[in-house]
Design a protein around this motif. Structure first.
Motif, PDB file in Angstrom:
ATOM      1  N   MET A  78     -11.009 -11.761 -33.673  1.00  0.00           N
ATOM      2  CA  MET A  78     -11.653 -12.751 -32.831  1.00  0.00           C
ATOM      3  C   MET A  78     -11.340 -14.155 -33.347  1.00  0.00           C
ATOM      4  N   THR A  79     -10.974 -15.029 -32.457  1.00  0.00           N
ATOM      5  CA  THR A  79     -10.702 -16.406 -32.828  1.00  0.00           C
ATOM      6  C   THR A  79     -12.017 -17.148 -33.024  1.00  0.00           C
ATOM      7  N   ALA A  80     -12.070 -17.897 -34.089  1.00  0.00           N
ATOM      8  CA  ALA A  80     -13.295 -18.640 -34.392  1.00  0.00           C
ATOM      9  C   ALA A  80     -13.466 -19.805 -33.426  1.00  0.00           C
ATOM     10  N   ARG A  81     -14.722 -20.084 -33.122  1.00  0.00           N
ATOM     11  CA  ARG A  81     -15.016 -21.262 -32.317  1.00  0.00           C
ATOM     12  C   ARG A  81     -14.756 -22.496 -33.171  1.00  0.00           C
ATOM     13  N   LYS A  82     -14.439 -23.603 -32.525  1.00  0.00           N
ATOM     14  CA  LYS A  82     -14.154 -24.844 -33.247  1.00  0.00           C
ATOM     15  C   LYS A  82     -14.979 -25.985 -32.686  1.00  0.00           C
ATOM     16  N   LYS A  83     -15.388 -26.849 -33.589  1.00  0.00           N
ATOM     17  CA  LYS A  83     -16.107 -28.058 -33.193  1.00  0.00           C
ATOM     18  C   LYS A  83     -15.450 -29.243 -33.875  1.00  0.00           C
ATOM     19  N   ILE A  84     -15.506 -30.361 -33.193  1.00  0.00           N
ATOM     20  CA  ILE A  84     -14.910 -31.581 -33.743  1.00  0.00           C
ATOM     21  C   ILE A  84     -15.873 -32.229 -34.728  1.00  0.00           C
ATOM     22  N   PHE A  85     -15.311 -32.619 -35.873  1.00  0.00           N
ATOM     23  CA  PHE A  85     -16.061 -33.376 -36.867  1.00  0.00           C
ATOM     24  C   PHE A  85     -15.292 -34.670 -37.078  1.00  0.00           C
ATOM     25  N   ASN A  86     -15.931 -35.787 -36.806  1.00  0.00           N
ATOM     26  CA  ASN A  86     -15.277 -37.087 -36.972  1.00  0.00           C
ATOM     27  C   ASN A  86     -15.605 -37.674 -38.337  1.00  0.00           C
ATOM     28  N   PHE A  87     -14.549 -38.090 -39.042  1.00  0.00           N
ATOM     29  CA  PHE A  87     -14.730 -38.804 -40.304  1.00  0.00           C
ATOM     30  C   PHE A  87     -13.923 -40.087 -40.217  1.00  0.00           C
ATOM     31  N   ASN A  88     -14.610 -41.200 -40.180  1.00  0.00           N
ATOM     32  CA  ASN A  88     -13.945 -42.507 -40.151  1.00  0.00           C
ATOM     33  C   ASN A  88     -12.932 -42.593 -39.006  1.00  0.00           C
ATOM     34  N   ASN A  89     -13.334 -42.176 -37.826  1.00  0.00           N
ATOM     35  CA  ASN A  89     -12.499 -42.207 -36.619  1.00  0.00           C
ATOM     36  C   ASN A  89     -11.302 -41.265 -36.663  1.00  0.00           C
ATOM     37  N   LYS A  90     -11.314 -40.298 -37.551  1.00  0.00           N
ATOM     38  CA  LYS A  90     -10.253 -39.286 -37.587  1.00  0.00           C
ATOM     39  C   LYS A  90     -10.902 -37.940 -37.277  1.00  0.00           C
ATOM     40  N   LYS A  91     -10.251 -37.167 -36.387  1.00  0.00           N
ATOM     41  CA  LYS A  91     -10.803 -35.889 -35.967  1.00  0.00           C
ATOM     42  C   LYS A  91     -10.339 -34.752 -36.875  1.00  0.00           C
ATOM     43  N   TYR A  92     -11.297 -33.941 -37.228  1.00  0.00           N
ATOM     44  CA  TYR A  92     -11.035 -32.677 -37.921  1.00  0.00           C
ATOM     45  C   TYR A  92     -11.743 -31.605 -37.109  1.00  0.00           C
ATOM     46  N   TYR A  93     -11.287 -30.373 -37.235  1.00  0.00           N
ATOM     47  CA  TYR A  93     -11.944 -29.263 -36.552  1.00  0.00           C
ATOM     48  C   TYR A  93     -12.586 -28.356 -37.585  1.00  0.00           C
ATOM     49  N   VAL A  94     -13.824 -27.997 -37.320  1.00  0.00           N
ATOM     50  CA  VAL A  94     -14.552 -27.074 -38.182  1.00  0.00           C
ATOM     51  C   VAL A  94     -14.667 -25.774 -37.410  1.00  0.00           C
ATOM     52  N   THR A  95     -14.322 -24.652 -38.057  1.00  0.00           N
ATOM     53  CA  THR A  95     -14.372 -23.360 -37.377  1.00  0.00           C
ATOM     54  C   THR A  95     -15.655 -22.618 -37.746  1.00  0.00           C
ATOM     55  N   SER A  96     -16.080 -21.742 -36.850  1.00  0.00           N
ATOM     56  CA  SER A  96     -17.302 -20.979 -37.086  1.00  0.00           C
ATOM     57  C   SER A  96     -17.136 -19.944 -38.201  1.00  0.00           C
ATOM     58  N   ASP A  97     -15.891 -19.663 -38.577  1.00  0.00           N
ATOM     59  CA  ASP A  97     -15.690 -18.739 -39.693  1.00  0.00           C
ATOM     60  C   ASP A  97     -15.472 -19.456 -41.024  1.00  0.00           C
ATOM     61  N   GLY A  98     -15.764 -20.758 -41.066  1.00  0.00           N
ATOM     62  CA  GLY A  98     -15.830 -21.475 -42.333  1.00  0.00           C
ATOM     63  C   GLY A  98     -14.566 -22.162 -42.810  1.00  0.00           C
ATOM     64  N   PHE A  99     -13.775 -22.689 -41.898  1.00  0.00           N
ATOM     65  CA  PHE A  99     -12.577 -23.424 -42.285  1.00  0.00           C
ATOM     66  C   PHE A  99     -12.576 -24.797 -41.627  1.00  0.00           C
ATOM     67  N   VAL A 100     -11.810 -25.710 -42.213  1.00  0.00           N
ATOM     68  CA  VAL A 100     -11.644 -27.049 -41.648  1.00  0.00           C
ATOM     69  C   VAL A 100     -10.157 -27.219 -41.373  1.00  0.00           C
ATOM     70  N   GLU A 101      -9.842 -27.749 -40.183  1.00  0.00           N
ATOM     71  CA  GLU A 101      -8.439 -27.895 -39.776  1.00  0.00           C
ATOM     72  C   GLU A 101      -8.135 -29.319 -39.359  1.00  0.00           C
ATOM     73  N   PHE A 102      -6.865 -29.690 -39.525  1.00  0.00           N
ATOM     74  CA  PHE A 102      -6.372 -30.961 -39.004  1.00  0.00           C
ATOM     75  C   PHE A 102      -6.201 -30.824 -37.498  1.00  0.00           C
ATOM     76  N   GLU A 103      -5.910 -31.920 -36.828  1.00  0.00           N
ATOM     77  CA  GLU A 103      -5.693 -31.866 -35.372  1.00  0.00           C
ATOM     78  C   GLU A 103      -4.524 -30.956 -35.009  1.00  0.00           C
ATOM     79  N   ASN A 104      -3.527 -30.839 -35.896  1.00  0.00           N
ATOM     80  CA  ASN A 104      -2.365 -29.984 -35.620  1.00  0.00           C
ATOM     81  C   ASN A 104      -2.642 -28.502 -35.918  1.00  0.00           C
ATOM     82  N   LYS A 105      -3.898 -28.152 -36.162  1.00  0.00           N
ATOM     83  CA  LYS A 105      -4.379 -26.789 -36.392  1.00  0.00           C
ATOM     84  C   LYS A 105      -4.056 -26.224 -37.769  1.00  0.00           C
ATOM     85  N   LYS A 106      -3.449 -27.012 -38.650  1.00  0.00           N
ATOM     86  CA  LYS A 106      -3.232 -26.562 -40.026  1.00  0.00           C
ATOM     87  C   LYS A 106      -4.556 -26.691 -40.775  1.00  0.00           C
ATOM     88  N   ARG A 107      -4.807 -25.739 -41.644  1.00  0.00           N
ATOM     89  CA  ARG A 107      -6.053 -25.773 -42.410  1.00  0.00           C
ATOM     90  C   ARG A 107      -5.999 -26.818 -43.516  1.00  0.00           C
TER      91      ARG A 107
END
Length: 165
Positions: free
Chosen positions: A1-30
């Motif tokens: 199952m693919t984890a859900r993702k939510k946007i986390f903004n830090f200083n106007n830069k977007k990161y994605y936080v997954t429901s399975d406990g990972f943080v990703e760049f906009e290009n989907k790299k962890r």
């Protein structure tokens, strides 16, 4: 199952936080996580020349868990600090977090505590002496401890494992 993702903004830069406990760049790299030295996974996020470290479990909780009572801490339900899946996290008070750690054996207590003044054997002797009718003042002097400590051991408020029947 693919984890859900939510946007986390830090200083106007977007990161994605997954429901399975990972943080990703906009290009989907962890984002590479590291251990903070106490067992918690941390990521270092950068934006506009600024860097800040974030606990992954807190990011997951912020992004996925409601906190209607504005509780200050995030607890790992199964006690495993590296398991940052949303279903393993909950918002709790400081008191509840400490209580959970003691219940699960995650925090040292009694003679194993960092603040312990007595060994396990000494705590057992204090307990037995008090219940044998020896006055607290004599026990205090013999072990160089406070009356409060004697009474806490006697009523099993501290050194609980050492005073089990």
């Amino acid at each position: 199952m693919t984890a859900r993702k939510k946007i986390f903004n830090f200083n106007n830069k977007k990161y994605y936080v997954t429901s399975d406990g990972f943080v990703e760049f906009e290009n989907k790299k962890r984002v590479k996580a590291f251990d903070n030295g106490r067992g918690y996974k941390v990521v270092s996020l950068h934006s506009n020349g600024k860097r800040k470290n974030f606990y992954i479990h807190r990011l997951v909780a912020i992004c996925f868990l409601d906190n209607p009572y504005n509780l200050p801490e995030v607890n790992h339900i199964n006690g495993k600090k590296k398991d940052n899946r949303v279903e393993n996290l909950e918002w709790v008070s400081r008191k509840r977090n400490v209580q959970h750690a003691l219940e699960k054996g995650l925090a040292p207590s009694g003679s194993k505590s960092f603040h312990a003044n007595l060994t396990s054997e000494q705590a057992r002797l204090v307990f037995k002496a008090y219940h044998a009718g020896i006055p607290a003042i004599e026990i205090m002097k013999a072990f160089n401890i406070s009356r409060h400590t004697v009474l806490d051991i006697a009523k099993k408020a501290t050194y609980k494992l050492e005073t089990k029947d």
